[in-house]
Scaffold this motif. Sequence first.
Motif, PDB file in Angstrom:
ATOM      1  N   ALA A  41       4.478   8.132   5.145  1.00  0.00           N
ATOM      2  CA  ALA A  41       4.855   6.571   5.261  1.00  0.00           C
ATOM      3  C   ALA A  41       5.980   6.400   4.308  1.00  0.00           C
ATOM      4  O   ALA A  41       6.811   5.616   4.959  1.00  0.00           O
ATOM      5  CB  ALA A  41       3.577   5.760   4.821  1.00  0.00           C
ATOM      6  N   THR A  42       6.180   6.913   3.287  1.00  0.00           N
ATOM      7  CA  THR A  42       7.270   6.716   2.563  1.00  0.00           C
ATOM      8  C   THR A  42       8.679   7.182   3.009  1.00  0.00           C
ATOM      9  O   THR A  42       9.392   6.362   3.098  1.00  0.00           O
ATOM     10  CB  THR A  42       7.058   7.617   1.176  1.00  0.00           C
ATOM     11  N   GLU A  43       8.586   8.240   3.948  1.00  0.00           N
ATOM     12  CA  GLU A  43       9.858   8.740   4.484  1.00  0.00           C
ATOM     13  C   GLU A  43      10.086   7.786   5.881  1.00  0.00           C
ATOM     14  O   GLU A  43      11.226   7.241   5.902  1.00  0.00           O
ATOM     15  CB  GLU A  43       9.776  10.014   5.153  1.00  0.00           C
ATOM     16  N   VAL A  44       9.134   7.153   6.242  1.00  0.00           N
ATOM     17  CA  VAL A  44       9.020   6.221   7.347  1.00  0.00           C
ATOM     18  C   VAL A  44       9.880   4.718   6.797  1.00  0.00           C
ATOM     19  O   VAL A  44      10.880   4.462   7.359  1.00  0.00           O
ATOM     20  CB  VAL A  44       7.794   5.600   7.966  1.00  0.00           C
ATOM     21  N   CYS A  45       9.400   4.297   5.578  1.00  0.00           N
ATOM     22  CA  CYS A  45      10.072   3.255   4.857  1.00  0.00           C
ATOM     23  C   CYS A  45      11.641   3.636   4.449  1.00  0.00           C
ATOM     24  O   CYS A  45      12.514   2.701   4.571  1.00  0.00           O
ATOM     25  CB  CYS A  45       9.266   2.891   3.675  1.00  0.00           C
ATOM     26  N   ILE A  46      11.769   4.848   4.001  1.00  0.00           N
ATOM     27  CA  ILE A  46      13.194   5.034   3.499  1.00  0.00           C
ATOM     28  C   ILE A  46      14.139   5.161   4.852  1.00  0.00           C
ATOM     29  O   ILE A  46      15.182   4.700   4.747  1.00  0.00           O
ATOM     30  CB  ILE A  46      13.244   6.572   2.924  1.00  0.00           C
ATOM     31  N   GLN A  47      13.491   5.555   5.764  1.00  0.00           N
ATOM     32  CA  GLN A  47      14.503   5.755   7.368  1.00  0.00           C
ATOM     33  C   GLN A  47      14.594   4.464   7.724  1.00  0.00           C
ATOM     34  O   GLN A  47      15.514   4.156   8.222  1.00  0.00           O
ATOM     35  CB  GLN A  47      13.948   6.770   8.274  1.00  0.00           C
ATOM     36  N   ALA A  48      13.540   3.558   7.901  1.00  0.00           N
ATOM     37  CA  ALA A  48      13.483   2.127   8.551  1.00  0.00           C
ATOM     38  C   ALA A  48      14.267   1.157   7.591  1.00  0.00           C
ATOM     39  O   ALA A  48      15.160   0.155   8.103  1.00  0.00           O
ATOM     40  CB  ALA A  48      12.208   1.895   8.713  1.00  0.00           C
ATOM     41  N   ASP A  49      13.963   1.203   6.286  1.00  0.00           N
ATOM     42  CA  ASP A  49      14.168   0.083   5.337  1.00  0.00           C
ATOM     43  C   ASP A  49      15.390   0.407   4.261  1.00  0.00           C
ATOM     44  O   ASP A  49      15.412  -0.348   3.329  1.00  0.00           O
ATOM     45  CB  ASP A  49      13.176  -0.488   4.771  1.00  0.00           C
ATOM     46  N   ASP A  51      14.178   1.909   1.416  1.00  0.00           N
ATOM     47  CA  ASP A  51      13.123   1.894   0.352  1.00  0.00           C
ATOM     48  C   ASP A  51      11.889   2.521   0.627  1.00  0.00           C
ATOM     49  O   ASP A  51      11.564   2.680   1.692  1.00  0.00           O
ATOM     50  CB  ASP A  51      12.992   0.349   0.323  1.00  0.00           C
ATOM     51  N   GLU A  52      11.564   2.936  -0.423  1.00  0.00           N
ATOM     52  CA  GLU A  52      10.290   3.752  -0.378  1.00  0.00           C
ATOM     53  C   GLU A  52       8.966   2.866  -0.073  1.00  0.00           C
ATOM     54  O   GLU A  52       7.981   3.698   0.504  1.00  0.00           O
ATOM     55  CB  GLU A  52       9.786   4.430  -1.852  1.00  0.00           C
ATOM     56  N   GLY A  53       9.062   1.523  -0.327  1.00  0.00           N
ATOM     57  CA  GLY A  53       8.098   0.837   0.273  1.00  0.00           C
ATOM     58  C   GLY A  53       6.651   1.012  -0.482  1.00  0.00           C
ATOM     59  O   GLY A  53       6.565   1.852  -1.408  1.00  0.00           O
ATOM     60  N   LEU A  54       5.609   0.272  -0.230  1.00  0.00           N
ATOM     61  CA  LEU A  54       4.466   0.379  -0.622  1.00  0.00           C
ATOM     62  C   LEU A  54       3.115   0.287   0.303  1.00  0.00           C
ATOM     63  O   LEU A  54       3.568  -0.327   1.093  1.00  0.00           O
ATOM     64  CB  LEU A  54       4.217  -0.754  -1.793  1.00  0.00           C
ATOM     65  N   PHE A  55       2.164   1.087  -0.070  1.00  0.00           N
ATOM     66  CA  PHE A  55       1.393   1.033   1.220  1.00  0.00           C
ATOM     67  C   PHE A  55       0.352   0.149   0.735  1.00  0.00           C
ATOM     68  O   PHE A  55      -0.036   0.150  -0.488  1.00  0.00           O
ATOM     69  CB  PHE A  55       0.675   2.495   0.962  1.00  0.00           C
ATOM     70  N   ALA A  56       0.024  -0.908   1.528  1.00  0.00           N
ATOM     71  CA  ALA A  56      -0.818  -1.905   1.187  1.00  0.00           C
ATOM     72  C   ALA A  56      -2.313  -1.825   1.890  1.00  0.00           C
ATOM     73  O   ALA A  56      -3.174  -2.115   0.976  1.00  0.00           O
ATOM     74  CB  ALA A  56      -0.268  -3.165   2.280  1.00  0.00           C
ATOM     75  N   SER A  57      -2.471  -0.937   2.892  1.00  0.00           N
ATOM     76  CA  SER A  57      -4.012  -0.944   3.288  1.00  0.00           C
ATOM     77  C   SER A  57      -3.991  -0.064   4.658  1.00  0.00           C
ATOM     78  O   SER A  57      -3.002   0.237   5.314  1.00  0.00           O
ATOM     79  CB  SER A  57      -4.707  -2.235   3.572  1.00  0.00           C
ATOM     80  N   TYR A  58      -5.471   0.377   4.704  1.00  0.00           N
ATOM     81  CA  TYR A  58      -5.679   1.033   5.847  1.00  0.00           C
ATOM     82  C   TYR A  58      -6.546   0.175   6.694  1.00  0.00           C
ATOM     83  O   TYR A  58      -7.371  -0.457   6.010  1.00  0.00           O
ATOM     84  CB  TYR A  58      -6.226   2.447   5.601  1.00  0.00           C
ATOM     85  N   SER A  59      -6.287  -0.007   7.841  1.00  0.00           N
ATOM     86  CA  SER A  59      -7.443  -0.722   8.906  1.00  0.00           C
ATOM     87  C   SER A  59      -8.331   0.184   9.607  1.00  0.00           C
ATOM     88  O   SER A  59      -9.341  -0.332  10.133  1.00  0.00           O
ATOM     89  CB  SER A  59      -6.599  -1.663   9.514  1.00  0.00           C
TER      90      SER A  59
END
Length: 129
Positions: A41-49, A51-59
């Motif tokens: 997920a960290t790499e997804v955020c880096i590639q998309a935005d 930024d490393e982003g923050l994991f908020a939740s699992y549904s």
Amino acid sequence: MTKAEVGLTVTHRRYVPYSHAHYAGHLVDGAYVLGLFGDVATEVCIQADGDEGLFASYSDVQFLQPLRAGDVVEVTATITRVGNRSREIEFAAAVVCRGRPDVSESAAEVVDPPLPITRATGTVVVPVR
């Protein structure tokens, strides 16, 4: 400027060392896979935005099969929804190689087709840029 779009996919592979086994039969706890989902997920955020982003939740999290020490596991993350700051991501983990200690200490085999072991849906957030 964001490059986040539905369908962006990132895949990682990792060998699971025997030092991570916690249970009889060389089983590895499910939290290990969730940690790998966080990494991808960290790499997804880096590639998309950018930024490393923050994991908020699992549904949703589903443990389908066990993960064992000596496995090679492939984890994939795919963006399924893009909000202003949030990204919904579908995760999948599958064993692509498995140790065969019943044959010898270092024996292993390719698992074809890969064995799905965990599925999840989660949300990450990224800062507004």
